[in-house]
Design a protein around this motif. Structure first.
Motif, short mmCIF file in Angstrom:
data_model
loop_
_atom_site.label_atom_id
_atom_site.label_comp_id
_atom_site.label_asym_id
_atom_site.label_seq_id
_atom_site.Cartn_x
_atom_site.Cartn_y
_atom_site.Cartn_z
N UNK A 129 91.09 33.50 43.78
CA UNK A 129 92.21 33.67 42.48
C UNK A 129 92.50 35.22 42.63
N UNK A 130 91.63 36.03 42.49
CA UNK A 130 91.60 37.63 42.26
C UNK A 130 92.60 38.00 43.76
N UNK A 135 97.24 42.80 42.60
CA UNK A 135 98.47 43.93 42.54
C UNK A 135 97.86 45.01 43.67
N UNK A 136 96.78 45.32 43.62
CA UNK A 136 96.26 46.30 44.75
C UNK A 136 95.89 45.68 46.12
N UNK A 142 87.69 43.23 47.36
CA UNK A 142 86.46 42.83 48.16
C UNK A 142 85.40 43.77 47.56
N UNK A 143 85.62 44.91 47.45
CA UNK A 143 84.60 45.75 46.89
C UNK A 143 84.14 45.66 45.38
N UNK A 144 85.09 45.16 44.85
CA UNK A 144 84.92 44.65 43.16
C UNK A 144 83.79 43.57 43.43
N UNK A 145 84.18 42.41 44.38
CA UNK A 145 83.25 41.44 44.42
C UNK A 145 81.91 41.59 45.23
N UNK A 166 97.62 35.01 51.79
CA UNK A 166 96.52 35.30 50.97
C UNK A 166 97.15 36.06 49.88
N UNK A 167 98.58 36.26 49.59
CA UNK A 167 99.12 37.01 48.31
C UNK A 167 100.31 36.07 47.74
#
Length: 513
Positions: A129-130, A135-136, A142-145, A166-167
């Motif tokens: 979902x993210x 928006x980025x 991916x780095x956040x996850x 994908x977006x």
């Protein structure tokens, strides 16, 4: 690979069905056409099939295995470099040898999950979902996850399919303050669209496969039986209400037509009769002659039914075309007048005769046929066959035709093209002695002798084209040609004669054939 028994069974059925490859493959479910014909040729050459296929299998010694493993460990632990340097084995085999001789010695590839933690389905769903509502960049998500970018895209493909972008923000603009519930609803809408498009694609593919419809056909315009066939083919994949709704097909109509398809074939006996008639008449009867033959046997059935059943059984008369033989050698002398003038009807036998020469190209050589045809009923009065298109070919045929004239007043007009055979002294003297009138077509005008050309076309379509003559000698072919013309005179149905053969037509009129 097929066993010896499977291949022998296929070849025997192929021969039994008159070398009809499609019928044999449809009954057995294997093999391909080319494989079946190859097995038949192999059996014809050696009176038997080979025992089977032998697969070569590479075997490596323990020393070779250890050498490969040591090279892998000493040269940077690279599978590709070891197989390239030694020339053996495959990467899969080398990996197995390393696990056997040096457990834990293989270099592990980093999968992108830096923590090595197994993600739950809920975490994957949240990450997807993210990704779709970002928006980025995808890399930042991916780095956040805590996974690689490729892993994130793999999760998206597993959840939504490759068709979904994908977006979502590129195609569907969401408000910047959209809540997670709104994103969930958008995700469900996308998933529903994907499923609907997949159903549409599968229906069109099955329509093209089962009922030979174009991929752009409107499914709502299909017949009820066609829709029933599509639903039965896809019921294991989709729910019945989904299929019926998309096809706009009533549930009661579906079950009604499904019950009709399950009933016993009412034309089962007629199908078998049609197949026997088609095969016993040299595979050259179309649906009209088959219908006439059935009527002679007392079978009352519509021509449309006969045509449909022949189409379902793939009983098709071959119609190939090849280059025509010509005997024209220029204007040797003044040509006689065209007395026939394309009027190929005769009120009585021995009034108008037609003749010409045709060529058959065989692997064993060329064969030539010269017939004499009576315009009264199409009977082949006489014929001669030879491997040389010389004067003897036509003179022998003319002598045999003259011997059939019994009445003193019978002096038929003999019509031919402008070939040299019909302008040589031997032919002219025989015509003069028998008091026969000559008639000739115009130069290069085949319609002036179209009745004779039509006989050649029927003969070649029914007896010569689309058959293999590889192992046939010229003498064997001439015997088969003679047998065909006898069958043509005595048994072959002519619709213009009321569905009987020329010989039978003459017997009914009290004329000796």
């Amino acid at each position: 690979m097929y066993s010896y028994e499977d291949r022998m069974r296929a070849v025997q059925l192929y021969i039994k069905l008159g070398k009809r490859a499609n019928a044999a493959i449809r009954q057995l479910g294997y093999p391909t056409k080319n494989a079946l014909k190859h097995w038949h040729r192999e059996l014809a050459r050696g009176n038997d099939l080979s025992a089977g296929y032998v697969r070569t299998k590479h075997r490596y010694s323990d020393e070779q295995k250890r050498t490969a493993v040591e090279h892998y460990l000493d040269h940077g632990r690279c599978l590709a470099w070891t197989t390239k340097a030694l020339g053996y084995p495959s990467r899969q085999k080398l990996s197995a040898w390393i696990d056997e001789y040096e457990p834990g010695g293989r270099r592990r590839v980093h999968t992108g999950n830096s923590s090595g933690t197994i993600r739950s389905e809920q975490q994957k769903r949240t990450a997807v979902i993210d990704l779709c509502s970002r928006r980025a960049s995808a890399r930042s998500v991916a780095q956040k996850v805590g996974v690689s970018r490729q892993t994130l895209y793999d999760w998206k493909n597993q959840k939504l399919g490759r068709e979904v972008p994908a977006s979502m923000t590129r195609n569907r603009e969401l408000p910047p303050t959209a809540s997670r519930d709104e994103l969930e609803r958008e995700l469900e809408a996308l998933r529903s669209d994907v499923k609907r498009l997949q159903l549409e694609h599968d229906l069109l593919t099955k329509a093209n496969e089962l009922i030979k419809k174009d991929l752009g056909i409107d499914l709502r315009l299909l017949g009820n039986r066609e829709k029933t066939a599509l639903v039965d083919a896809l019921r294991n994949t989709y729910a019945l209400p989904e299929l019926l709704t998309r096809l706009e097909f009533a549930r009661s109509s579906y079950f009604y037509h499904r019950s009709l398809l399950s009933l016993e074939d009412r034309y089962a006996d007629l199908r078998q009769t049609i197949v026997v008639l088609f095969e016993t008449n040299r595979n050259c009867y179309g649906y009209r002659r088959i219908h006439a033959a059935l009527a002679r046997g007392g079978e009352q059935v519509s021509e449309k039914v006969v045509r449909r059943l022949m189409k379902q059984e793939q009983l098709v008369v071959t119609t190939a075309r090849r280059r025509r033989y010509t005997s024209y050698q220029g204007e040797l002398d003044p040509a006689p007048e065209n007395f026939v003038n394309r009027d190929f009807h005769a009120a009585k036998p021995n009034e108008k005769w037609l003749t010409d020469i045709t060529e058959f190209q065989l692997p064993a050589g060329k064969v030539y046929l010269s017939p004499m045809i009576d315009c009264f009923d199409g009977l082949v009065v006489s014929w001669s066959v030879s491997t040389r298109p010389d004067a003897e070919l036509v003179n022998t045929m003319l002598d045999a035709a003259i011997e059939t004239i019994t009445g003193s007043r019978d002096r038929p007009v003999v019509h031919s093209d402008r070939g040299a055979h019909y302008r040589w002294p031997g032919w002219l003297s025989r015509m003069q002695n028998a008091q026969l009138a000559r008639s000739m077509s115009r130069k290069g005008c085949s319609p002036d002798n179209s009745a004779c050309e039509g006989f050649f076309g029927r003969l070649k379509n029914e007896m010569y084209y689309n058959r293999t003559w590889i192992n046939t000698t010229a003498n064997d072919f001439m015997q088969q040609l003679d047998s065909y013309i006898q069958w043509y005179n005595q048994h072959r149905i002519k619709l213009s004669l009321g569905g009987i053969s020329p010989a039978e037509y003459r017997r009914n009129l009290g004329i000796a054939a």
